[in-house]
Scaffold this active site. Structure first.
Site, mmCIF file in Angstrom:
data_model
loop_
_atom_site.group_PDB
_atom_site.id
_atom_site.type_symbol
_atom_site.label_atom_id
_atom_site.label_comp_id
_atom_site.label_asym_id
_atom_site.label_seq_id
_atom_site.Cartn_x
_atom_site.Cartn_y
_atom_site.Cartn_z
ATOM 1 N N ASP A 1 -64.386 -2.497 -37.022
ATOM 2 C CA ASP A 1 -63.960 -1.426 -37.880
ATOM 3 C C ASP A 1 -63.751 -0.426 -37.333
ATOM 4 O O ASP A 1 -64.827 -0.215 -36.731
ATOM 5 C CB ASP A 1 -65.251 -1.642 -39.270
ATOM 6 C CG ASP A 1 -65.084 -0.570 -40.491
ATOM 7 O OD1 ASP A 1 -63.744 0.177 -40.172
ATOM 8 O OD2 ASP A 1 -65.492 0.191 -41.336
ATOM 9 N N GLU B 1 -62.053 -1.912 -49.449
ATOM 10 C CA GLU B 1 -62.322 -2.747 -48.436
ATOM 11 C C GLU B 1 -63.667 -3.271 -48.878
ATOM 12 O O GLU B 1 -64.567 -3.317 -49.730
ATOM 13 C CB GLU B 1 -63.045 -1.996 -46.622
ATOM 14 C CG GLU B 1 -64.618 -0.794 -47.424
ATOM 15 C CD GLU B 1 -65.188 -0.371 -46.095
ATOM 16 O OE1 GLU B 1 -65.328 -1.010 -45.093
ATOM 17 O OE2 GLU B 1 -65.521 0.954 -46.324
ATOM 18 N N GLU C 1 -59.863 -4.102 -44.264
ATOM 19 C CA GLU C 1 -60.184 -3.051 -45.136
ATOM 20 C C GLU C 1 -58.396 -2.590 -44.841
ATOM 21 O O GLU C 1 -57.904 -2.590 -43.877
ATOM 22 C CB GLU C 1 -61.298 -2.324 -44.446
ATOM 23 C CG GLU C 1 -60.655 -0.649 -45.214
ATOM 24 C CD GLU C 1 -62.456 -0.333 -44.036
ATOM 25 O OE1 GLU C 1 -62.321 1.025 -44.798
ATOM 26 O OE2 GLU C 1 -62.404 -0.144 -43.369
#
Length: 445
Positions: free
Chosen positions: A218, A331, A426
């Site tokens: 991420d 997400e 996401e």
């Protein structure tokens, strides 16, 4: 970057021969044809003149080939690892669009509305910044997906991603204020197995990626504070395929359902229905895939990764609506555990609070560190490795003082029960006046 629910506080020209003039005759056996004289003899002078003319034509200089445009010359010149700024690859600053989705139902008029199209054209700078950041994200993550392998340390992985983002945005972040122009939108999250979010290695971390790990990657790239927040999950064992499929489906469902005037509760319910229709078998045991109910998507504002709105991934009563012009990170997180995370392990993520009160600071190190944070990060999240990179020394005491004073917020890692596995996907979406753009969409996910 996860928001936590309140419960857990890219022709050269061909060279062509000139067209023959209309009066020209085709040559025979390589020689020009002679004109007949009145007595039927050959006109030697005419032949000579014709020959001279042909020779002149042959000596004509060919047209120079046009040079390749900068875009065509650079389109395939990205290095591995990535080091060429995307601004050099797209010199006209026309970056690829994301996935364009037309509005439907009550919002379908927006697609052809001249008023909405005009409003969209007025947002050109905003779109350019987001698309530049998205292209940075795509190029870096696609390199990462090809090169991350078990046996690498998390520090090696994180620094490879971050070096790529800084190089491709053209902002190394070592000069005062440079990171505020572009670069990392927030630290690279490398959360493994039961840890779902907010984990990045601190200095000295020796953790190594294993063959059986499920790692959430991420990270964010920003241009002028326009943060593109996108995440994916990496595994090296097909046993986790259904877990990843569930979360990817849930995220795409959330993207599909999101739109202007849509209620958050409706999005959450659709996400949960998609996610929880899956199960996975690990080690001979079947697990239902659960939504991690206290992790949410969120809106994104300039220089602020978490705005004031949350996008739940379970059904609930939030009647808040999405609005025109907003940006959201959609997400979703799935788990084989309880579907609920708690703070655990050593903290690495921090961010200055935008409206923090001005309070007296007890230590000189806290004052010095605060000035460094303000000048280098503003309200963008940072981690300890970023402070080390800037040459800050012995800052932990001052950092703790800033947290205790309510000036800086800490974001500890968020974990489900040990032994469980969690996954995340996401994307960043722009609710433009006349369409929805999934700006971070790529060929990979």
């Amino acid at each position: 970057m996860a928001a936590v629910a309140d419960a857990t506080n890219g022709v050269s020209d061909l060279k062509l021969d000139p067209k023959p003039a209309a009066a020209e005759e085709k040559p025979t056996n390589g020689q020009p044809e002679a004109e007949d004289s009145e007595d039927g003899g050959e006109d030697a002078e005419g032949a000579a003149e014709a020959g001279d003319g042909a020779a002149k034509k042959k000596k004509r200089k060919p047209r120079k080939k046009k040079k390749k445009t900068a875009a065509s010359a650079a389109a395939k010149s990205q290095t591995s690892p990535p080091t060429v700024p995307v601004a050099n690859l797209f010199p006209n600053a026309i970056y690829p669009e994301g996935e364009i989705c037309e509005y439907v139902n009550d919002n379908s008029y927006r697609t052809t509305s001249e008023e909405k199209r005009y409003l969209d054209r007025m947002s050109n700078d905003y779109l350019t910044e987001y698309r530049q950041g998205a292209e940075v994200h795509r190029q870096v993550r696609q390199w990462a997906q090809k090169n991350i392998k078990p046996g690498q340390t998390l520090t090696e992985i994180a620094e490879g991603i971050e070096n790529g983002v800084r190089a491709l945005t053209g902002h190394q972040g070592l000069e005062e204020g440079d990171n505020l122009k572009g670069g990392m939108g927030f630290p690279t999250g490398l959360s493994i197995n039961h840890c779902a979010a907010h984990y990045t290695p601190n200095a000295g971390n020796k953790m190594v990626l294993q063959q059986g790990d499920v790692m959430k990657v991420d990270f964010g790239a920003h241009i002028n504070g326009r943060i593109v927040d996108s995440a994916f999950t990496m595994t090296f064992d097909p046993v986790y395929d259904n877990l990843l499929a569930a979360v990817k489906d849930a995220t795409n469902t959330g993207i599909r359902e999101a739109g202007i005037d849509v209620r958050m509760s409706d999005i959450g319910a659709a996400i949960q229905e998609a996610m929880e229709s899956y199960e996975c078998e690990i080690g001979g045991k079947t697990y239902p895939v659960k939504c991690i109910r206290n992790l949410n998507g969120h809106d994104i504002k300039q220089f602020s990764i978490h705005g004031s709105k949350s996008v739940p991934i379970v059904k609930g009563g939030d009647q808040t609506k999405m609005e025109e012009g907003e940006t959201f990170a959609i997400e979703t997180f799935g788990s084989t555990g309880k579907g609920y995370v708690r703070e655990d392990m050593e903290t690495s993520h921090y961010a200055m609070i935008a409206d923090a009160p001005r309070v007296p600071l007890r230590t000189a190190s806290a004052k010095t560190l605060l000035r460094s944070i303000e000048k280098n990060f503003g309200t963008l999240p940072f981690c300890r490795r970023y402070l080390d990179r800037l040459g800050n020394d012995k800052y932990l005491l001052g950092l703790n003082n800033l947290v205790q004073s309510g000036i800086v917020a800490d974001y500890p890692p968020l974990c489900d029960i040990k032994g469980s596995y969690t996954a995340q996907f996401e994307h960043t979406i722009l609710l433009r006046p006349n369409c929805k753009e999934v700006v971070s969409r790529g060929d990979d996910y």
